[in-house]
Scaffold this motif. Structure first.
Motif, PDB file in Angstrom:
ATOM      1  N   GLU A 471       0.774  -1.266  -0.183  1.00 20.57           N
ATOM      2  CA  GLU A 471      -0.044   0.054   0.037  1.00 20.57           C
ATOM      3  C   GLU A 471       0.834   1.219  -0.075  1.00 20.57           C
ATOM      4  OE1 GLU A 471      -3.049   0.098   2.863  1.00 20.57           O
ATOM      5  OE2 GLU A 471      -3.379  -2.087   2.772  1.00 20.57           O
ATOM      6  N   ALA A 472       2.138   1.326   0.186  1.00 21.40           N
ATOM      7  CA  ALA A 472       2.805   2.151   0.401  1.00 21.40           C
ATOM      8  C   ALA A 472       2.869   3.479  -0.382  1.00 21.40           C
ATOM      9  CB  ALA A 472       4.497   1.837   0.502  1.00 21.40           C
ATOM     10  N   LEU A 473       2.755   3.208  -1.781  1.00 23.22           N
ATOM     11  CA  LEU A 473       2.530   4.286  -2.814  1.00 23.22           C
ATOM     12  C   LEU A 473       1.343   4.287  -3.521  1.00 23.22           C
ATOM     13  CD1 LEU A 473       6.100   3.830  -4.357  1.00 23.22           C
ATOM     14  CD2 LEU A 473       5.466   5.514  -2.829  1.00 23.22           C
ATOM     15  N   TRP A 474       0.221   3.729  -2.903  1.00 25.18           N
ATOM     16  CA  TRP A 474      -0.975   3.777  -3.565  1.00 25.18           C
ATOM     17  C   TRP A 474      -1.659   5.043  -3.955  1.00 25.18           C
ATOM     18  CZ3 TRP A 474      -3.449   0.836  -6.630  1.00 25.18           C
ATOM     19  CH2 TRP A 474      -4.792   0.931  -6.915  1.00 25.18           C
ATOM     20  N   GLU A 475      -1.493   6.110  -2.840  1.00 26.66           N
ATOM     21  CA  GLU A 475      -1.945   7.367  -3.147  1.00 26.66           C
ATOM     22  C   GLU A 475      -1.375   8.276  -3.868  1.00 26.66           C
ATOM     23  OE1 GLU A 475      -4.999   8.179  -2.316  1.00 26.66           O
ATOM     24  OE2 GLU A 475      -5.538   6.369  -1.476  1.00 26.66           O
ATOM     25  N   PRO A 476      -2.062   9.063  -4.855  1.00 29.36           N
ATOM     26  CA  PRO A 476      -1.015   9.825  -5.861  1.00 29.36           C
ATOM     27  C   PRO A 476      -0.365  10.991  -5.017  1.00 29.36           C
ATOM     28  CG  PRO A 476      -3.203   9.549  -6.710  1.00 29.36           C
ATOM     29  CD  PRO A 476      -2.935   8.681  -5.294  1.00 29.36           C
ATOM     30  N   SER A 477      -0.788  11.429  -3.860  1.00 32.39           N
ATOM     31  CA  SER A 477      -0.116  12.411  -2.965  1.00 32.39           C
ATOM     32  C   SER A 477       1.313  12.136  -2.667  1.00 32.39           C
ATOM     33  CB  SER A 477      -0.868  12.743  -1.598  1.00 32.39           C
ATOM     34  OG  SER A 477      -0.941  11.445  -0.770  1.00 32.39           O
ATOM     35  N   SER A 478       1.711  10.930  -2.978  1.00 30.98           N
ATOM     36  CA  SER A 478       3.141  10.374  -2.757  1.00 30.98           C
ATOM     37  C   SER A 478       4.024  10.500  -4.021  1.00 30.98           C
ATOM     38  CB  SER A 478       3.109   9.259  -1.986  1.00 30.98           C
ATOM     39  OG  SER A 478       2.555   8.215  -2.936  1.00 30.98           O
ATOM     40  N   TRP A 479       3.356  10.708  -5.067  1.00 27.12           N
ATOM     41  CA  TRP A 479       3.959  10.498  -6.427  1.00 27.12           C
ATOM     42  C   TRP A 479       4.656  11.770  -6.606  1.00 27.12           C
ATOM     43  CZ3 TRP A 479      -0.584   8.515  -9.815  1.00 27.12           C
ATOM     44  CH2 TRP A 479      -1.055   7.356  -9.256  1.00 27.12           C
ATOM     45  N   PRO A 480       5.821  11.848  -7.609  1.00 29.88           N
ATOM     46  CA  PRO A 480       6.475  12.738  -8.033  1.00 29.88           C
ATOM     47  C   PRO A 480       5.542  13.576  -9.157  1.00 29.88           C
ATOM     48  CG  PRO A 480       7.328  10.937  -9.062  1.00 29.88           C
ATOM     49  CD  PRO A 480       6.508  10.496  -7.947  1.00 29.88           C
ATOM     50  N   ALA A 481       5.788  14.941  -9.556  1.00 32.22           N
ATOM     51  CA  ALA A 481       5.093  15.590 -10.546  1.00 32.22           C
ATOM     52  C   ALA A 481       4.879  14.990 -11.860  1.00 32.22           C
ATOM     53  CB  ALA A 481       5.509  17.240 -10.298  1.00 32.22           C
ATOM     54  N   GLU A 482       6.372  14.524 -12.210  1.00 34.80           N
ATOM     55  CA  GLU A 482       6.499  13.737 -13.437  1.00 34.80           C
ATOM     56  C   GLU A 482       7.297  12.482 -13.333  1.00 34.80           C
ATOM     57  OE1 GLU A 482       8.062  16.154 -16.725  1.00 34.80           O
ATOM     58  OE2 GLU A 482       6.999  17.825 -16.123  1.00 34.80           O
ATOM     59  N   ALA A 483       6.914  11.447 -13.959  1.00 37.73           N
ATOM     60  CA  ALA A 483       7.474  10.360 -13.863  1.00 37.73           C
ATOM     61  C   ALA A 483       7.295   9.375 -15.193  1.00 37.73           C
ATOM     62  CB  ALA A 483       6.849   9.627 -12.674  1.00 37.73           C
ATOM     63  N   THR A 484       8.272   8.787 -15.367  1.00 40.49           N
ATOM     64  CA  THR A 484       8.154   7.939 -16.525  1.00 40.49           C
ATOM     65  C   THR A 484       8.515   6.411 -16.333  1.00 40.49           C
ATOM     66  OG1 THR A 484      10.676   8.213 -17.262  1.00 40.49           O
ATOM     67  CG2 THR A 484       8.907   9.697 -18.344  1.00 40.49           C
ATOM     68  N   GLY A 485       7.914   5.585 -16.992  1.00 46.38           N
ATOM     69  CA  GLY A 485       8.058   3.923 -16.423  1.00 46.38           C
ATOM     70  C   GLY A 485       7.973   3.148 -17.712  1.00 46.38           C
ATOM     71  N   VAL A 486       8.511   2.161 -17.629  1.00 43.21           N
ATOM     72  CA  VAL A 486       8.181   0.902 -18.957  1.00 43.21           C
ATOM     73  C   VAL A 486       8.145  -0.340 -18.166  1.00 43.21           C
ATOM     74  CG1 VAL A 486      11.028   0.804 -18.890  1.00 43.21           C
ATOM     75  CG2 VAL A 486       9.283  -0.249 -20.831  1.00 43.21           C
ATOM     76  N   GLY A 487       6.855  -0.961 -18.536  1.00 47.49           N
ATOM     77  CA  GLY A 487       6.771  -2.354 -17.997  1.00 47.49           C
ATOM     78  C   GLY A 487       6.938  -3.451 -18.796  1.00 47.49           C
ATOM     79  N   PHE A 488       7.608  -4.209 -18.736  1.00 50.61           N
ATOM     80  CA  PHE A 488       7.865  -5.427 -19.681  1.00 50.61           C
ATOM     81  C   PHE A 488       7.803  -6.811 -19.211  1.00 50.61           C
ATOM     82  CE2 PHE A 488      11.538  -5.341 -17.081  1.00 50.61           C
ATOM     83  CZ  PHE A 488      11.891  -6.609 -16.873  1.00 50.61           C
ATOM     84  N   THR A 489       7.228  -7.516 -20.292  1.00 47.89           N
ATOM     85  CA  THR A 489       6.974  -8.792 -19.907  1.00 47.89           C
ATOM     86  C   THR A 489       7.324  -9.846 -21.446  1.00 47.89           C
ATOM     87  OG1 THR A 489       5.281 -10.620 -19.314  1.00 47.89           O
ATOM     88  CG2 THR A 489       4.461  -8.957 -20.749  1.00 47.89           C
ATOM     89  N   GLU A 490       7.162 -10.904 -21.272  1.00 42.41           N
ATOM     90  CA  GLU A 490       7.317 -11.961 -22.417  1.00 42.41           C
ATOM     91  C   GLU A 490       5.890 -12.327 -22.543  1.00 42.41           C
ATOM     92  OE1 GLU A 490       9.556 -12.567 -24.869  1.00 42.41           O
ATOM     93  OE2 GLU A 490      11.033 -11.404 -23.981  1.00 42.41           O
ATOM     94  N   ALA A 491       5.281 -12.045 -23.614  1.00 41.42           N
ATOM     95  CA  ALA A 491       3.765 -12.336 -24.063  1.00 41.42           C
ATOM     96  C   ALA A 491       4.200 -13.670 -24.760  1.00 41.42           C
ATOM     97  CB  ALA A 491       3.104 -11.412 -24.713  1.00 41.42           C
ATOM     98  N   PRO A 492       3.094 -14.608 -24.752  1.00 40.74           N
ATOM     99  CA  PRO A 492       3.515 -15.793 -25.652  1.00 40.74           C
ATOM    100  C   PRO A 492       3.889 -15.391 -26.869  1.00 40.74           C
ATOM    101  CG  PRO A 492       1.266 -15.981 -24.520  1.00 40.74           C
ATOM    102  CD  PRO A 492       1.654 -14.591 -24.248  1.00 40.74           C
ATOM    103  N   ARG A 493       3.433 -14.686 -27.572  1.00 43.45           N
ATOM    104  CA  ARG A 493       3.862 -14.173 -28.934  1.00 43.45           C
ATOM    105  C   ARG A 493       5.398 -13.479 -28.986  1.00 43.45           C
ATOM    106  NH1 ARG A 493      -1.038 -14.797 -28.303  1.00 43.45           N
ATOM    107  NH2 ARG A 493      -2.308 -16.188 -29.917  1.00 43.45           N
ATOM    108  N   GLY A 494       5.709 -13.037 -27.912  1.00 42.48           N
ATOM    109  CA  GLY A 494       6.983 -12.323 -27.897  1.00 42.48           C
ATOM    110  C   GLY A 494       7.213 -10.985 -27.039  1.00 42.48           C
ATOM    111  N   ALA A 495       8.409 -10.409 -27.212  1.00 41.35           N
ATOM    112  CA  ALA A 495       8.663  -9.491 -26.065  1.00 41.35           C
ATOM    113  C   ALA A 495       7.367  -8.260 -26.456  1.00 41.35           C
ATOM    114  CB  ALA A 495       9.951  -8.699 -26.605  1.00 41.35           C
ATOM    115  N   LEU A 496       7.044  -7.764 -24.817  1.00 40.10           N
ATOM    116  CA  LEU A 496       5.845  -6.948 -24.746  1.00 40.10           C
ATOM    117  C   LEU A 496       6.314  -5.859 -24.054  1.00 40.10           C
ATOM    118  CD1 LEU A 496       3.002  -5.690 -25.021  1.00 40.10           C
ATOM    119  CD2 LEU A 496       2.439  -7.607 -23.286  1.00 40.10           C
ATOM    120  N   ALA A 497       6.218  -4.509 -24.284  1.00 41.18           N
ATOM    121  CA  ALA A 497       6.512  -3.758 -23.103  1.00 41.18           C
ATOM    122  C   ALA A 497       5.288  -2.246 -23.318  1.00 41.18           C
ATOM    123  CB  ALA A 497       7.869  -2.983 -23.411  1.00 41.18           C
ATOM    124  N   HIS A 498       4.922  -1.800 -22.204  1.00 38.29           N
ATOM    125  CA  HIS A 498       4.318  -0.761 -22.303  1.00 38.29           C
ATOM    126  C   HIS A 498       4.954   0.619 -21.596  1.00 38.29           C
ATOM    127  CE1 HIS A 498      -0.040  -2.485 -22.353  1.00 38.29           C
ATOM    128  NE2 HIS A 498       0.771  -3.326 -23.177  1.00 38.29           N
TER     129      HIS A 498
END
Length: 581
Positions: A471-498
């Motif tokens: 639960e530590a970072l669930w509330e937006p009040s604790s977030w930075p004003a700007e942030a970038t992220g990449v979430g990756f996995t291997e889907a059955p058909r290959g490399a997937l990232a958002h």
């Protein structure tokens, strides 16, 4: 003399794909891959709460029922440096693994096997000989002469009625089919068995995620709180995960292992033995990309050293050298639109990293409907992803090669066993049949790890470690004003990232680069073929009116065009019609 053949739509895939091939004396000189359906998820997500993104992004596809959700929650967790509990990672491992094995089995039997199995030929099979063949391959219990006789009778009723039902519209009788009638009957029986099997294995997702398709997720862990009380008490805790649910998971894992070992693996090797010439066809680009997946012992996904499937790049078939991938580096992964039906504000020939990616609805060039693709201009709704301007193949073959190249002992032993049984060199993997075999070998490697993850989860529970959500970072009040992220996995058909850009608590930009975009994308600014296009080049067609060779190679990638396309007309206008007769 040159001629152009069109396969549209390519069937037995998710979504709509068009392949045009220019032939010279029956040999494909050039192929063009066109995604002809559209989506707009990235635009829908702008301005929304990042914690809700997974629920929208997961609807990109109805086949990969959870991988987009995983990539989405991981993108937010990466942006916010948000750790998740070890139990949550183990549960995610099990859910992703179940998706892999379920998807691979369904693809092989229901989407791809019919490229190799002549269904009508099974009517001429001797059930007794079919039983002997099946029992020589494995200990699968449903292998009696009576069982195969019943399957043959069911198939005969389909044919006698004049309607083949689920087996309609195949190229049955084509001389490219090489299996004897008994092998065809065995494969048809296992086709039907797989339908029943898959109804059981999806229960794992319903236990951990509440439903299938599109199980539930949550940023910061998993929504399946663990209850260790008596079953009667646990049932009052809503969606809590209790011992009854965990017993179902154990049962599912055993059923998955049994089917892969007793049916899927033996069938693949048996069928491949009749089509060894296809281990020399359909290679493609020879470059392979993986992002990695399956942290060991509940470790973080960011601990790349713990991943069962490593992250890396293999270039020009060189299995002695694995290059590194940086998903944040702007010069590494870029998407191009020089032959796609949309524009970038930076120019038609520019490449953009996904953090700066655009889903631009203001393309002004020629659009579908079309008589033939204008492959010199724009001809697909897919973009063209590249790694350092190189074309990359993603998927099971890339992952098996990566595990093999990095010294994964089970992978090397399993690959060695398969190649030895088929009397083939390692180079045979770079092919149409190599992709198909790699998908099966990967299923065996993954299903064998599932028991270890389940055992670790149970050990944690017995030790009193019950946390599945942070639960530590669930509330937006604790977030930075700007942030970038990449979430990756291997889907059955290959490399997937958002990739996600968060500003002032909401999504400012969101881009998904998916496996079938990597594989099915069109030529790029440099004129380089996409993997589908490269794999078809040089293929000889025995009968252009029945282009079974095209289906075999394209299906070996397991296309999913619903995931790969990006945009829609800004005015909601109809862009094309597809008539299936």
């Amino acid at each position: 003399m040159a001629e152009t053949i069109v396969v549209d739509p390519i069937t037995r895939i998710e979504g709509h794909l068009r392949i045009e091939a220019v032939l010279d004396n029956g040999v494909i000189r050039q192929a063009s891959s066109s995604g002809t359906m559209v989506r707009g998820i990235e635009i829908i997500l702008r301005g929304r709460d990042p914690r809700d993104a997974w629920a929208f992004a997961q609807r990109i596809c109805g086949v990969c029922t959870l991988v987009h959700g995983i990539a989405s929650v991981r993108s937010v967790e990466d942006a916010l440096h948000y750790p998740i509990p070890a139990n949550a990672q183990l549960i995610r491992n099990l859910m992703i693994a179940a998706q892999f094995v379920h998807d691979h089995v369904m693809h092989f039997y229901h989407l791809h096997a019919l490229d190799w199995v002549d269904v009508v030929s099974a009517l001429r099979a001797d059930p007794q000989k079919t039983s002997e063949l099946a029992q020589s391959l494995s200990s699968y219990p449903q292998s009696s002469p009576g069982y195969f006789k019943d399957v043959q009778a069911k198939l005969s009723r389909f044919v006698a009625s004049g309607q083949l039902g689920i087996f309609a519209n195949g190229y049955w009788g084509n001389p490219l089919y090489k299996l004897p009638p008994e092998a065809n009957l065995m494969a048809v029986a296992h086709y039907l068995d797989a339908l029943a099997w898959q109804r059981e294995v999806v229960r794992l997702h319903t236990v951990f995620g509440g439903k299938n398709p599109h199980p539930n997720f949550v940023v910061g862990g998993t929504p399946s709180a663990i209850s260790v009380g008596p079953s009667s008490q646990a049932s009052n805790s809503g969606t809590a995960l209790n011992m009854n649910g965990l017993a179902i998971v154990q049962d599912v894992i055993r059923k998955m292992q049994a089917f892969v070992e007793q049916v899927y693996l033996p069938d693949t090797l048996a069928i491949a033995g009749y089509y060894k010439d296809w281990f020399k066809k359909g290679e493609g680009v020879g470059n392979f990309l993986t992002y990695g997946e399956f942290p060991s012992e509940g470790k973080s996904i960011d601990d790349l050293s713990s991943l069962m499937i490593p992250r890396g790049i293999i270039v020009d078939r060189d299995l002695t050298k694995v290059q590194e991938v940086d998903l944040r580096a702007p010069e590494q992964i870029q998407e191009f639109v020089s032959h796609s039906w949309y524009d970038y504000s930076t120019g038609k020939n520019a490449g953009l990293h996904p953090f700066q990616g655009q889903t631009n609805l203001h393309y002004t060039g020629p659009k579908p409907p079309y008589e033939h693709l204008d492959s010199e201009q724009s001809y697909s709704w897919l973009k063209s992803p590249r790694w350092k301007n190189k074309v990359m193949e993603v998927g099971p073959l890339a992952r098996v090669l990566m595990m093999y190249a990095t010294g994964n002992k089970p992978a090397r032993e399993l690959v060695g066993m398969a190649l030895s049984k088929l009397d083939l060199p390692t180079e045979a993997l770079f092919s149409t049949m190599g992709r198909t075999a790699a998908r099966t070998l990967e299923s065996k490697l993954i299903v064998d790890e599932m028991q270890a993850w389940y055992d670790q989860l149970m050990a944690n529970i017995r030790a009193g470690e019950l946390e599945t959500f942070n639960e530590a970072l669930w509330e937006p009040s604790s977030w930075p004003a700007e942030a970038t992220g990449v979430g990756f996995t291997e889907a059955p058909r290959g490399a997937l990232a958002h990739w996600i850009v968060i500003k002032n608590g909401v999504i400012d930009n969101y881009q998904a680069v998916v496996p079938s975009t990597w594989n099915a994308g069109p030529r790029d600014t440099l004129g380089q073929d996409g993997p589908y296009e490269a794999a078809l080049r040089g293929t000889e067609l025995a009968d252009p009116k029945q282009p079974l060779e095209i289906l075999r190679t394209i299906h070996s990638f397991d296309p999913c065009l619903a995931c790969a396309v990006h945009v829609t007309d800004p005015n909601g206008e109809e862009l094309l019609q597809i008539n299936v007769t």
